[in-house]
Design an enzyme around this catalytic site. Sequence first.
Site, mmCIF file in Angstrom:
data_model
loop_
_atom_site.group_PDB
_atom_site.id
_atom_site.type_symbol
_atom_site.label_atom_id
_atom_site.label_comp_id
_atom_site.label_asym_id
_atom_site.label_seq_id
_atom_site.Cartn_x
_atom_site.Cartn_y
_atom_site.Cartn_z
ATOM 1 N N ARG A 142 1.114 -1.606 -0.136
ATOM 2 C CA ARG A 142 -0.123 0.113 0.187
ATOM 3 C C ARG A 142 1.148 1.145 0.299
ATOM 4 O O ARG A 142 0.146 2.289 -0.740
ATOM 5 C CB ARG A 142 -1.138 -0.104 1.483
ATOM 6 N N TYR A 201 -6.310 -0.894 -6.240
ATOM 7 C CA TYR A 201 -5.237 -2.088 -6.239
ATOM 8 C C TYR A 201 -5.482 -2.321 -5.054
ATOM 9 O O TYR A 201 -4.849 -0.825 -4.663
ATOM 10 C CB TYR A 201 -4.728 -3.259 -7.683
ATOM 11 N N GLU A 202 -4.422 -3.476 -4.385
ATOM 12 C CA GLU A 202 -4.007 -3.150 -3.050
ATOM 13 C C GLU A 202 -4.941 -2.572 -2.021
ATOM 14 O O GLU A 202 -4.698 -1.794 -0.856
ATOM 15 C CB GLU A 202 -2.680 -2.576 -2.766
ATOM 16 N N GLY A 203 -5.744 -2.811 -2.442
ATOM 17 C CA GLY A 203 -7.561 -2.188 -1.717
ATOM 18 C C GLY A 203 -7.463 -0.900 -2.213
ATOM 19 O O GLY A 203 -6.637 0.020 -2.111
#
Lengths: 596, 596
Positions: free
Chosen positions: B297, B437-439
Site C-alpha cells: 500500500r 488495487y491493494e485495496g
Amino acid sequence: MPYQAPIKDMLFVMNELANLQAVSELPGCEDATPETAEAVLEESAKFVAGEIAPLNHEGDKEPSYWTKDGVITTKGFKEAFRQFADAGWQGLQHPTEYGGQGLPKLVGTPCVEMLHGANLAFALCPLLSDGAIEALLTAGSDEQKATYLEPLVTGKWTGTMNLTEPQAGSDLAAVRTRAEPQGDGTYKIFGTKIFITYGDHDMTDNIVHLVLARTPDAPAGVKGISLFIVPKFMVNADGSLGARNDAHCVSIEHKLGIKASPTAVLQFGDNGGAIGTLVGEENRGLEYMFIMMNAARFGVGMQGIGLSEHAYQHALAYAKDRVQSRDLTGSPSGVAIINHPDVRRLLMNMRSQTEAARALAYVGAALYDAAHHSADAEVRAENQAVYEYLVPVIKGWSTELSQDVTRDGVQIHGGMGFIEETGAAQHYRDSKILTIYEGTTAIQANDLIGRKTVRDAGKVAKGLIAQVRATEAELAKLEGADFAAIRKHLSQGAADLEAVVDYVVANIKADIKGVFSGSVPYLKLAGIVLGGWQMARAAVISQQKLDAGDGDASFYKAKIATTRFFADHFLTQSSGIRTSVIEGSAGVLALDIEQF
Amino acid sequence: MPYQAPIKDMLFVMNELANLQAVSELPGCEDATPETAEAVLEESAKFVAGEIAPLNHEGDKEPSYWTKDGVITTKGFKEAFRQFADAGWQGLQHPTEYGGQGLPKLVGTPCVEMLHGANLAFALCPLLSDGAIEALLTAGSDEQKATYLEPLVTGKWTGTMNLTEPQAGSDLAAVRTRAEPQGDGTYKIFGTKIFITYGDHDMTDNIVHLVLARTPDAPAGVKGISLFIVPKFMVNADGSLGARNDAHCVSIEHKLGIKASPTAVLQFGDNGGAIGTLVGEENRGLEYMFIMMNAARFGVGMQGIGLSEHAYQHALAYAKDRVQSRDLTGSPSGVAIINHPDVRRLLMNMRSQTEAARALAYVGAALYDAAHHSADAEVRAENQAVYEYLVPVIKGWSTELSQDVTRDGVQIHGGMGFIEETGAAQHYRDSKILTIYEGTTAIQANDLIGRKTVRDAGKVAKGLIAQVRATEAELAKLEGADFAAIRKHLSQGAADLEAVVDYVVANIKADIKGVFSGSVPYLKLAGIVLGGWQMARAAVISQQKLDAGDGDASFYKAKIATTRFFADHFLTQSSGIRTSVIEGSAGVLALDIEQF
C-alpha cells in the site's frame, strides 16, 4: 451495458423546469406540445436503445480505419446512420422547408442527449452536421442553401468543421490555408487541416466540408479568415454528384477514446486545388464559424451529460448485481455493493451531477427557443444574452464533471473496471476529449469572463443570481432538514458567485492575468451554483407535487434527496472556490518560467 | 517524454522534512548518511532514466502477452530487469544477510518513487517482490527463508501476492482456494486466483507465489485463511530448480493501462495439485498477508507520486515548447502556452499536489524507520502508530490525486493529449488502477476510520493535529502575504480535520453507515491538511534558508510559492469537505435501492 434514456427525468426537467408549455406557445413552436414531445422522446429512446447503443462498445473494440480509398467506419455504423437519417432524426431541430421537423431546441436536446449517451462516437457525426446546417442557414447564399441544406438536414450527406491546422490549435489567427479566387465565383483551396471529426467516412455518398482559409489579400489574424464550402464530391446542377474534389484524408489519429469516430488529417489542394465556394462575405469566416461552434459547444455539453448518464447506469447495474462483503450493520452473508456507503456516495455523485447538468442545459435550450421564436424583440434579446452566458458553462462544466463521473463509474467496478471488456473504462477514455474539442475548458472560461461577464459588467450574471435568490425564498417556505440544508448551501453559493462576478468585473483591467488565472474555477463555480439552483427548483416543485398527492411520489422524494446530496457535497465547495479565485492568483503566477 | 528524477526536491524533503540525519543515527541505519543517500539517489536516477524510462511507452504500445508456454514481457523488460537486479536495486531496503543493502525506508522510498515514475508497469514487479520478502522475513520458517529470501532479495526470482478470486474481490472472507495437507509437511493447492500482477513472466527463472488458501478444517471467514508458498518451479535442496509446479497462467487481462504488466489468471492444481508449504501458522494467513499488503500500500502511494511527477514533467515540457496564441498582456506573436494563466494553474495543480504528497510520504517513511530501528520501545510504538495512521492516507490520497494530475496533464496537451503517441494519455490510463488495487480508496478509508481513528479514539490523529498547530505558530512568526495566507488556510484545515475526527469518534456507534459514508472525504481531508502541513513546514524552512542566504534561493522561493498555491487552492477545500462529512450523510443514504 445497454443504455436506456432517462425519459422520466428528461420529461420532468422539460415540463417543470424548462417550461415546455411556454415554449410550445411561441410562434412557430406550436407543434411541440408536451404530448408530442413525450411521443418524440419515447420514439427516440427506442431507436437509440435498439440501433445505436449496441454499437458503442463495438466501435471501441473495432475502430474506424483508414484505407487509401477512404475511411471505413466500424461495422454497423453505415446501416445505423442510414436508419438514423431515414427516420428523420438529423432534421429534428431544422426547418421543415429543408426536410426537417422544425421542433424547438428544448425538444431536440433530450434526443441529442440520448444519442450521445448511447454512443458518443456515432453521435459526433450528426453533431457536426448540425453545426454546418446552422452556418449555412445563417450565411449561405440561396444557391448554397438550395444545393446543400436538404441533403444535410435529411442525413443524405454529412458536414464537417475544418478549423485546426498543425501549427494552430485553438489559435485561429494562425490559420494558413489559402483560398485563391478563380474568377468564376469559385476558389481553389490549399492547405492541411487536422483533427477533423468524421473528415472522411463511408456512411454517406458525400461530405460537406466547411473550411476556414485566407484569400490572397486578407488582413492578418482572425480578421482575414473566410469560410468556404468544399464538398468531397462536386455537386451537379441537378443535385447529382460530380467529380471527386481535391480534398483527401491522408491519415486518421490513434486516440484515447471515441475510437469509432475517425479524426482525420485532410489535405486540400495537393492535386491542383480543392474547389470551394465562399460562404457569406469575405473575412467574416470567424463569425460564421462561431455559429457552428456555439451550436457544437452546446452539443458537446450534451455529450458530457449523455455520457455521464450512461456511465451512471453502467455502474448502477454493477453495484446492484455484484455481491461482496457483509453489510456494515451486519448481514449473514455478502450483500450487493450498492449497500456499502461509499459505493452509495459514488453513485450519488454520479447521479446528482448528471441531473444538475441536465437541468441547467435544458433550461438553456428553452432560453434559446425564446431567443429565436419570441414575438417580442426585447424578450428575444434578453433570452439570447442569458443563453450565451450559459453556453460556456454548459459546455465546460458538463464535460469536466463527466470526467469525474466516468472515473467514479470505473471505481465502483473495482478491478473489473480496469478490464476493457467491462466497458466502464471506455466511458473514462471517451470523456477525456470533451473538455478539449470545440474549445478547451480554459477557452470556455475565457469566453465566460471576456464576452459574457466583463462586457456587460456582470449584468446577466447578476440577473441569474437574483433568480437564485427568488428560489431561496421559495425554499424558505418549506419545512424540514432537507430544505434547510439546500437553502443554506444555495444561499452561500449565490453569495460566492456574486462575489466572484464582482471581483472579475472590478479587476479585469488592473490585473488581467490574475483574473484569468481564476477563469476555470469561476466557470466551475457558476456550474455548481446554477446547476444547484435548478436542482433546488426541482426539489421545491417535487415537494409541491408531493403535497398535492400528484404523480410518482417515489420519483419526487428521490429528486429531493438527490438535491440534498448535491447541496451537501457540491454546493459546499463554493466558498473554497471563491477564495481560490479571489485570493489565489498570486500562487498561480508567482514562478518564473525558469523556476518550473 | 524522458523522465528525470526530481532529486533536488527529493533531497530537500529527505533532509529538511523527514530528518534523514536523525534516521541515520538510528541503530542499524548508520550507513545512511545524507552523503550516502545523495549518492544512492543519483545512481538510481541515472539508472532509471537510462534503462527503465525508455521502456515505458514501449510497454504501452507492445504489451506483455500470453502464450501457452508462459507470458512474454515487452521487449527489453527482461534485460532491464536483469540490470535492475544485478545492480542491487531490489535489495535496497532488505537485510544484508540475504544479499540486500540494508538501507532505511527513507532512502529506499525516493528510489522506489523514481522507478515507478519512470515506468509504472515495470516497477510493479519489484513492488510485489518487496511484499513477499517482508512476509517471509516476518513469518517464514528458517528453511523457507534460506530457500527463498536471497533469490528474491537479489532479484534472481520475483514474488507475487495471490488474494483475489473470481467470486471474492476485496472480500477475503470469501476465499475458496483449498490446501490439502500431504502428511509430509507439504500441501496440495487447488483453486483459481485472478488479478495476479506478474503472475507469470519471462524475466526470471522462477516465481514465488504467496497464496491464500483454506485447510480442510479451517473456520469460515477470514479466520480460516492460511498463507502458502507455491513456487512456479520446485526448488531442490541445493537451490537449483526442480520440477514445474502445477500452477499455470491460463490467461492475462486486456487492461485500460499498465499494459506491460501482465495481470494473470492463475490456475492451481488442475493437474493433480500445486505443491505448497505453509508460511507461519495455520489460519494466520490474513495477518501475514497484511504485512505484504501494508508494504504494497505504501508502495502504491509512491506509484501515485512517481506517476504524478512524470505526468507533470511531460506536460511542463509541452507547455514550454508549444507556441500558441498571444499573451494576455499583449505580445507581437504567439507565446509558449506556459504563459497562459490557466495552463499555469494546471501546472501548479500538478506540481503542488505532487510535492505535498511526496513530503507526506517521505515523512511516513522516516516514521517507519524509527518504528523499526529506534532503541526505545516506546518510541518505536509511537512512531509505528503514526505510520499506520498515515499509510491509508498516503495510499488513498496520493493515488486519487494522481488521477487529477494525469487528467490535468492531458488537458495541458490539448488535442495532442488525446492522441496516444503523445504519451500523456498513457499516464491518465495507467493512473486509474492505483485507486483500486491493494485495496480501493474506500477500503483505505475504512481502515483509516476503523483501525486508525476509532480504535484509539482519535489519539494519533489529534497528536498530528497538535503538530500542525505547532507549525502554525512557526508561520505566525513570518511576515508577508504568502505566510499569512498559508497560515490562515492551514489553521482552518486543522480545525476542520479535528472536527471530522471528533465527529467520527463520537458517532461511529450510533450511526455507523452515516460515518462511513464520509470515509473517503475524511481521507481526502486528512491528505490535504497533512500534505499542506508538510508544505507549510517546507515553506518555513525555505524562508529560514533564504534569510540565512543559504543555498539555492530560486528553489526556496519556488517552494514558498508552491505552498502558497497549495494553500489557496487545496487547503481552501477543507471546510466544504468537513460539511460534507458531518452534515452530508443523509443525502448519501436517503434513497431506497429501488429508487435508483
